[in-house]
Design an enzyme around this catalytic site. Sequence first.
Site, PDB file in Angstrom:
ATOM      1  CG  HIS A  46      -0.271  -0.165   2.524  1.00 58.17           C
ATOM      2  ND1 HIS A  46       0.105  -1.399   2.997  1.00 58.17           N
ATOM      3  CD2 HIS A  46       0.106   0.727   3.474  1.00 58.17           C
ATOM      4  CE1 HIS A  46       0.673  -1.264   4.185  1.00 58.17           C
ATOM      5  NE2 HIS A  46       0.696   0.021   4.486  1.00 58.17           N
TER       6      HIS A  46
ATOM      7  CG  HIS B 209       0.550   5.364   4.138  1.00 59.06           C
ATOM      8  ND1 HIS B 209      -0.260   5.205   5.236  1.00 59.06           N
ATOM      9  CD2 HIS B 209       1.369   4.281   4.130  1.00 59.06           C
ATOM     10  CE1 HIS B 209       0.058   4.081   5.875  1.00 59.06           C
ATOM     11  NE2 HIS B 209       1.047   3.503   5.216  1.00 59.06           N
TER      12      HIS B 209
HETATM   13  P1  5GP Z   1       1.666   0.597   7.404  1.00 53.12           P
HETATM   14  O1  5GP Z   1       2.056   0.789   8.851  1.00 53.12           O
HETATM   15  O2  5GP Z   1       1.651  -0.871   7.032  1.00 53.12           O
HETATM   16  O3  5GP Z   1       2.473   1.425   6.450  1.00 53.12           O
HETATM   17  O4  5GP Z   1       0.193   1.165   7.267  1.00 53.12           O
HETATM   18  C1  5GP Z   1      -0.948   0.414   7.510  1.00 53.12           C
HETATM   19  C2  5GP Z   1      -2.104   1.360   7.579  1.00 53.12           C
HETATM   20  O5  5GP Z   1      -3.305   0.600   7.488  1.00 53.12           O
HETATM   21  C3  5GP Z   1      -2.200   2.155   8.889  1.00 53.12           C
HETATM   22  O6  5GP Z   1      -2.135   3.546   8.608  1.00 53.12           O
HETATM   23  C4  5GP Z   1      -3.546   1.737   9.475  1.00 53.12           C
HETATM   24  O7  5GP Z   1      -4.226   2.807  10.078  1.00 53.12           O
HETATM   25  C5  5GP Z   1      -4.287   1.215   8.265  1.00 53.12           C
HETATM   26  N1  5GP Z   1      -5.284   0.210   8.552  1.00 53.12           N
HETATM   27  C6  5GP Z   1      -5.114  -0.903   9.336  1.00 53.12           C
HETATM   28  N2  5GP Z   1      -6.250  -1.612   9.375  1.00 53.12           N
HETATM   29  C7  5GP Z   1      -7.154  -0.967   8.598  1.00 53.12           C
HETATM   30  C8  5GP Z   1      -8.523  -1.233   8.248  1.00 53.12           C
HETATM   31  O8  5GP Z   1      -9.127  -2.218   8.656  1.00 53.12           O
HETATM   32  N3  5GP Z   1      -9.126  -0.331   7.422  1.00 53.12           N
HETATM   33  C9  5GP Z   1      -8.479   0.770   6.946  1.00 53.12           C
HETATM   34  N4  5GP Z   1      -9.177   1.594   6.147  1.00 53.12           N
HETATM   35  N5  5GP Z   1      -7.191   1.053   7.260  1.00 53.12           N
HETATM   36  C10 5GP Z   1      -6.539   0.194   8.069  1.00 53.12           C
END
Ligand code: 5GP
Length: 132
Positions: free
Chosen positions: A98, A100
């Site tokens: 993903h 952001h």
């Molecule tokens: P990472 O830390 O892997 O770069 O980002 C993961 C992101 O996924 C976090 O910003 C977190 O808030 C988001 N996230 C985790 N679970 C969910 C979910 O169930 N729904 C949505 N919309 N975002 C999620």
Amino acid sequence: MDCIFCKIASGELPAKKVYEDAHTLVFMDIAGDVDGHILAIPKRHFENILDCDGETLDRLMRTVKLVAEHCVKNCGYDGVNLLNANGTSAGQSVPHFHIHIIPRKSGDAVTAWPNFGGAKKDIDEVWQTLKL
Ligand code: 5GP
Ligand code: ZN
């Protein structure tokens, strides 16, 4: 596979969708940490950029550009930050690739760039390790 973002992509779990096409999905991040926090994903499961194929990556980045342009042209923003973690060492918490997207306005006082705390090694030493 027990993956939150696969479940969002398939509709098994709900999400506030911003954009969707055959291969990619963009939806609101639920973190509540900054206004307008958006995530862009490929619908197919890849853990991160390291295992993602080039075609999927192209499609994802085209979608990211489309949404970034939409933010600026149509939604009153002036720019965007793109953030992405690949691997737990880099802080990735959800193991489905993903990007952001953080929409930005001039003077919004959002800190979206990490304060790395200063380099510890000589730049030439690190360069020798990194150059292809
Ligand atoms: P990472 O830390 O892997 O770069 O980002 C993961 C992101 O996924 C976090 O910003 C977190 O808030 C988001 N996230 C985790 N679970 C969910 C979910 O169930 N729904 C949505 N919309 N975002 C999620
Ligand atoms: Zn997945």
